[in-house]
Design a protein around this motif. Structure first.
Motif, PDB file in Angstrom:
ATOM      1  N   VAL A  82     101.660  60.008  61.543  1.00 17.87           N
ATOM      2  CA  VAL A  82     102.442  61.003  60.800  1.00 17.87           C
ATOM      3  C   VAL A  82     102.701  62.226  61.670  1.00 17.87           C
ATOM      4  O   VAL A  82     103.805  62.779  61.677  1.00 17.87           O
ATOM      5  N   ALA A  83     101.691  62.630  62.453  1.00 18.63           N
ATOM      6  CA  ALA A  83     101.868  63.799  63.322  1.00 18.63           C
ATOM      7  C   ALA A  83     102.709  63.484  64.544  1.00 18.63           C
ATOM      8  O   ALA A  83     103.673  64.188  64.852  1.00 18.63           O
ATOM      9  N   LEU A  84     102.377  62.409  65.239  1.00 19.97           N
ATOM     10  CA  LEU A  84     102.988  62.140  66.540  1.00 19.97           C
ATOM     11  C   LEU A  84     104.317  61.393  66.454  1.00 19.97           C
ATOM     12  O   LEU A  84     105.110  61.439  67.402  1.00 19.97           O
ATOM     13  N   LYS A  85     104.569  60.732  65.329  1.00 20.35           N
ATOM     14  CA  LYS A  85     105.851  60.041  65.149  1.00 20.35           C
ATOM     15  C   LYS A  85     106.759  60.799  64.175  1.00 20.35           C
ATOM     16  O   LYS A  85     107.853  61.231  64.538  1.00 20.35           O
ATOM     17  N   LEU A  86     106.278  60.977  62.939  1.00 20.94           N
ATOM     18  CA  LEU A  86     107.141  61.572  61.913  1.00 20.94           C
ATOM     19  C   LEU A  86     107.394  63.053  62.150  1.00 20.94           C
ATOM     20  O   LEU A  86     108.546  63.508  62.101  1.00 20.94           O
ATOM     21  N   PHE A  87     106.344  63.820  62.377  1.00 21.40           N
ATOM     22  CA  PHE A  87     106.558  65.255  62.574  1.00 21.40           C
ATOM     23  C   PHE A  87     107.334  65.510  63.862  1.00 21.40           C
ATOM     24  O   PHE A  87     108.201  66.400  63.906  1.00 21.40           O
ATOM     25  N   GLN A  88     107.069  64.737  64.893  1.00 18.27           N
ATOM     26  CA  GLN A  88     107.824  64.890  66.136  1.00 18.27           C
ATOM     27  C   GLN A  88     109.298  64.562  65.918  1.00 18.27           C
ATOM     28  O   GLN A  88     110.179  65.257  66.432  1.00 18.27           O
ATOM     29  N   ARG A  89     109.582  63.509  65.141  1.00 14.94           N
ATOM     30  CA  ARG A  89     110.981  63.161  64.852  1.00 14.94           C
ATOM     31  C   ARG A  89     111.635  64.279  64.035  1.00 14.94           C
ATOM     32  O   ARG A  89     112.811  64.607  64.262  1.00 14.94           O
ATOM     33  N   TYR A  90     110.890  64.837  63.098  1.00 14.99           N
ATOM     34  CA  TYR A  90     111.382  65.973  62.319  1.00 14.99           C
ATOM     35  C   TYR A  90     111.751  67.139  63.236  1.00 14.99           C
ATOM     36  O   TYR A  90     112.810  67.756  63.069  1.00 14.99           O
TER      37      TYR A  90
END
Length: 338
Positions: free
Chosen positions: A177-185
């Protein structure tokens, strides 16, 4: 209550029986800030920030990170939001900042977000959408003012926390969630900022950490804790930033700042320049957490926009909540100055 007597309590929710509500603003004046700082929402949110912070220490963005199907589905949804920026180019207008095409983009998000979340979430969690969608809508900026800032960032992180609370994301998804989703956000909101020339919301100029973001500096510094070669002094080195920006969130932030601001780094980003003098990433990390609590979570202009409902309640937190936060915090988070 001493830390030894504190117990970290997991949020448990039964989606079938839980009464979800449309969240509303509750902090209407500076005098009400004390209610926020004692609320369940405050400790839930800060606890989430610290839990993610601990989970990604020493991990880089492009490392092999297992993720659940729902994480992957939400990543596809974020990719759609990015595609909409391409489909909705900026319009010709007299003023330089605040391109009105952003209102069109945000209107599309407003119209489609509910249905998009239905595609991401299993049917038994659809009841939660009326509550969590509001945090998602707040997370990409204000369509009236065409601005973006740490309050919008906070809303999106609250959305991510809500996804854990309703059981959509599992404990083992924290790193993804941090390294994929938040980074994509981050990639999407940076593109929104550049494409639609969005104003910073509540920027303090050179004396703020950054015009738009804060949490990626916190989580990004956690990634670098214990790094064998990269020290805080190195993030002002263009070569280091260029080489490692795609691996570490903090360096990605520095790269973006360097692209959008001109002149000596020490002049346009004085606070960050000061951070580069700190001896270790552990001290940077704990110092930024304290700064975030002081400069974002304690500021009425930010908190007046926070939404409260059943998942983030304005009700006073039970005794011991602060101890549980301290348990989740970094070991080095003492009273020293950064």
């Amino acid at each position: 209550m001493s830390a030894t007597n504190c117990q970290t309590q997991e949020f448990k929710l039964s989606p079938e029986n839980h009464e979800f509500v449309v969240p509303k603003k509750a902090i209407k004046s500076p005098d009400e800030m004390i209610a926020w700082q004692k609320s369940e929402a405050y400790f839930e949110y800060l606890g989430f920030i610290l839990a993610i912070n601990e989970s990604i220490k020493g991990k880089f963005l492009n490392s092999e990170t297992p993720s659940s199907q729902i994480v992957e589905q939400f990543l596809k949804m974020l990719n759609k939001l990015d595609e909409w920026i391409t489909q909705i180019p900026p319009v010709e207008q007299p003023q330089r900042f605040g391109n009105q095409a952003f209102r069109t983009w945000h209107s599309k998000l407003h119209d489609l977000a509910f249905e998009e979340l239905k595609q991401v979430l299993p049917q038994e969690l659809h009841r939660a959408i009326l509550e969590i969608v509001e945090y998602l809508l707040e997370g990409f900026g204000n369509p009236t003012r065409i601005d973006y800032g740490t309050g919008h960032e906070m809303a999106f992180i609250m959305f991510l926390c809500c996804m854990f609370k309703i059981g959509a994301f599992k404990a083992e998804d924290k790193v993804a969630v941090a390294l994929k989703l938040f980074q994509r956000y981050l990639e999407i909101v940076r593109r929104l900022q550049l494409t639609y020339r969005m104003e910073p919301a509540g920027s303090h100029g050179v004396w703020s950490l950054d015009d738009y973001q804060f949490v990626p500096f916190v989580w990004g510094s956690a990634q670098l804790v214990g790094h064998p070669r990269i020290e805080p002094q190195h993030f002002v080195d263009h070569g280091v930033v260029e080489t490692f920006a795609k691996q570490y969130m903090f360096l990605g932030c520095i790269e973006f700042i360097s692209k959008v601001k001109t002149g000596p780094f020490a002049e346009h980003s004085n606070q960050l320049w000061n951070v580069s003098a700190v001896s270790t990433w552990s001290k940077v990390n704990s110092g930024l957490i304290r700064m975030y609590k002081a400069e974002v979570l304690s500021k009425f202009p930010v908190i007046q926009h926070v939404l409260f409902g059943s998942l983030f309640s304005i009700n006073e937190a039970p005794e011991g909540a602060n101890c549980r936060i301290e348990q989740l915090g970094p070991p080095s988070a003492g009273p020293r100055r950064m």
